[in-house]
Each structure stands twice: as structure tokens, then as C-alpha cells.
Design a protein around this motif. Sequence first.
Motif, mmCIF file in Angstrom:
data_model
loop_
_atom_site.group_PDB
_atom_site.id
_atom_site.type_symbol
_atom_site.label_atom_id
_atom_site.label_comp_id
_atom_site.label_asym_id
_atom_site.label_seq_id
_atom_site.Cartn_x
_atom_site.Cartn_y
_atom_site.Cartn_z
ATOM 1 N N ILE A 26 -32.340 -11.052 24.212
ATOM 2 C CA ILE A 26 -31.498 -12.053 23.572
ATOM 3 C C ILE A 26 -30.057 -11.577 23.701
ATOM 4 N N LEU A 27 -29.235 -12.386 24.329
ATOM 5 C CA LEU A 27 -27.815 -12.081 24.486
ATOM 6 C C LEU A 27 -27.045 -12.951 23.495
ATOM 7 N N ALA A 28 -26.507 -12.328 22.472
ATOM 8 C CA ALA A 28 -25.743 -13.041 21.447
ATOM 9 C C ALA A 28 -24.296 -13.140 21.926
ATOM 10 N N ALA A 29 -23.916 -14.336 22.341
ATOM 11 C CA ALA A 29 -22.614 -14.547 22.973
ATOM 12 C C ALA A 29 -21.634 -15.233 22.027
ATOM 13 N N CYS A 30 -20.351 -14.950 22.254
ATOM 14 C CA CYS A 30 -19.302 -15.556 21.436
ATOM 15 C C CYS A 30 -18.077 -15.834 22.301
ATOM 16 N N ASN A 31 -17.522 -17.012 22.110
ATOM 17 C CA ASN A 31 -16.238 -17.366 22.695
ATOM 18 C C ASN A 31 -15.258 -17.392 21.527
ATOM 19 N N PRO A 32 -14.458 -16.336 21.345
ATOM 20 C CA PRO A 32 -13.619 -16.233 20.146
ATOM 21 C C PRO A 32 -12.740 -17.447 19.843
ATOM 22 N N PRO A 33 -12.041 -18.040 20.823
ATOM 23 C CA PRO A 33 -11.219 -19.205 20.468
ATOM 24 C C PRO A 33 -12.047 -20.377 19.931
ATOM 25 N N LEU A 34 -13.203 -20.632 20.539
ATOM 26 C CA LEU A 34 -14.036 -21.731 20.064
ATOM 27 C C LEU A 34 -14.677 -21.399 18.720
ATOM 28 N N ALA A 35 -15.084 -20.149 18.525
ATOM 29 C CA ALA A 35 -15.642 -19.742 17.233
ATOM 30 C C ALA A 35 -14.582 -19.867 16.135
ATOM 31 N N HIS A 36 -13.359 -19.455 16.427
ATOM 32 C CA HIS A 36 -12.263 -19.543 15.462
ATOM 33 C C HIS A 36 -12.008 -20.996 15.072
ATOM 34 N N GLU A 37 -11.950 -21.856 16.078
ATOM 35 C CA GLU A 37 -11.729 -23.281 15.826
ATOM 36 C C GLU A 37 -12.859 -23.859 14.968
ATOM 37 N N GLY A 38 -14.085 -23.515 15.303
ATOM 38 C CA GLY A 38 -15.233 -24.023 14.555
ATOM 39 C C GLY A 38 -15.264 -23.536 13.120
ATOM 40 N N ALA B 167 -23.282 -19.215 10.042
ATOM 41 C CA ALA B 167 -24.737 -19.073 9.957
ATOM 42 C C ALA B 167 -25.411 -19.468 11.273
ATOM 43 N N LEU B 168 -24.702 -20.223 12.127
ATOM 44 C CA LEU B 168 -25.241 -20.640 13.412
ATOM 45 C C LEU B 168 -24.663 -19.840 14.580
ATOM 46 N N LEU B 169 -23.751 -18.951 14.290
ATOM 47 C CA LEU B 169 -23.113 -18.148 15.335
ATOM 48 C C LEU B 169 -23.705 -16.748 15.336
ATOM 49 N N PRO B 170 -23.670 -16.003 16.409
ATOM 50 C CA PRO B 170 -23.179 -16.390 17.734
ATOM 51 C C PRO B 170 -24.187 -17.284 18.448
ATOM 52 N N CYS B 171 -23.785 -17.749 19.604
ATOM 53 C CA CYS B 171 -24.664 -18.570 20.432
ATOM 54 C C CYS B 171 -25.568 -17.633 21.244
ATOM 55 N N ASN B 172 -26.840 -17.926 21.270
ATOM 56 C CA ASN B 172 -27.780 -17.052 21.967
ATOM 57 C C ASN B 172 -28.224 -17.628 23.301
ATOM 58 N N LEU B 173 -28.310 -16.738 24.276
ATOM 59 C CA LEU B 173 -28.984 -17.027 25.534
ATOM 60 C C LEU B 173 -30.127 -16.031 25.623
ATOM 61 N N ILE B 174 -31.211 -16.443 26.242
ATOM 62 C CA ILE B 174 -32.329 -15.525 26.414
ATOM 63 C C ILE B 174 -32.644 -15.379 27.894
ATOM 64 N N VAL B 175 -33.097 -14.196 28.248
ATOM 65 C CA VAL B 175 -33.586 -13.919 29.588
ATOM 66 C C VAL B 175 -34.959 -13.301 29.396
ATOM 67 N N TYR B 176 -35.973 -13.882 30.050
ATOM 68 C CA TYR B 176 -37.320 -13.337 29.903
ATOM 69 C C TYR B 176 -38.099 -13.457 31.201
ATOM 70 N N GLU B 177 -39.139 -12.652 31.272
ATOM 71 C CA GLU B 177 -40.024 -12.641 32.424
ATOM 72 C C GLU B 177 -41.346 -13.284 32.006
#
Length: 138
Positions: free
Chosen positions: A54-66, A75-85
Motif C-alpha cells: 500500500i503506497l500512501a500518497a499525498c499531493n501537498p497543495p491539493l491536500a492543503h486546499e481540501g 480522515a480520508l487522507l492520504p490517497c492510497n494506491l496498491i500494488v499486488y501480485e
Amino acid sequence: MGYTTRTTVDASFDDAIDATMAALEDEGFGVLCDIDIQATFQEKLGEEFQRYRILAACNPPLAHEGLNEEIELGALLPCNLIVYETDEGEVVVSAGDPEQLVGIADNDALDSIATEVKERYDRIIESLAAGPGAATET
């Protein structure tokens, strides 16, 4: 309607992790946390599990704005991407749909931010799907 966008990538698991992190960076995201589920389950439960990160990603300018629009959005941040086999040995990259997640907040001021994040995530998934045999699903 699904809650993720995903693609199967034509790469090794480790190469898919590297490519996903690079694609996130290209779109202005940083990875705050990298959770190795396989290692965690082995360590904490003594259980085998497929390769799954699980890669917990954040775009600081968009997170700040939100967060300026909706303080509880954290409670919904950061945005997660997953990589699995998969059991078949395929490598999948999947991103949650920020429009659906932000919809929980029921705050129209967040709509444009969610759309921006979704567009960036779509570009990330599309760039990873560029390999032969990749199929993007939403």
C-alpha cells in the motif's frame, strides 16, 4: 460502479513499485508511507500472503486546499494506491476513486479537488498500462 481504477502491468513486482512511485512523483505526489502487507502478515500473524504493498500518497497543495475546505477530510487522507501480485503471477496497480471517497464528505467545495486527483490518478494508471498486454479497468 467500482471504487478503484486498476491495470495489470507488464513488469516485475519490484519494477511496478518503482514505476508507480515515479508516476506518482511525476503527478506531484509523494509517498508518505509504504506498507508491506506480506511482511506485516508474516511478522504479526505468521501467515503467508501474496506480495501486496500500500503506497500512501499525498499531493501537498491539493491536500492543503481540501483541508481548508473540510477539516475532517484528513480522515480520508492520504490517497492510497496498491500494488499486488495475483495468484497467477500478474502484477496489478490499483488506485481508489477520490470522487467517491470525497463524496462521503458531502461538501461541494471538494468536487474540483477530487476531480483533479482522479485525473492525475487516471494518468498514472494509463502510464503504467502502456506496457504490452496491459488492460485498464474502472
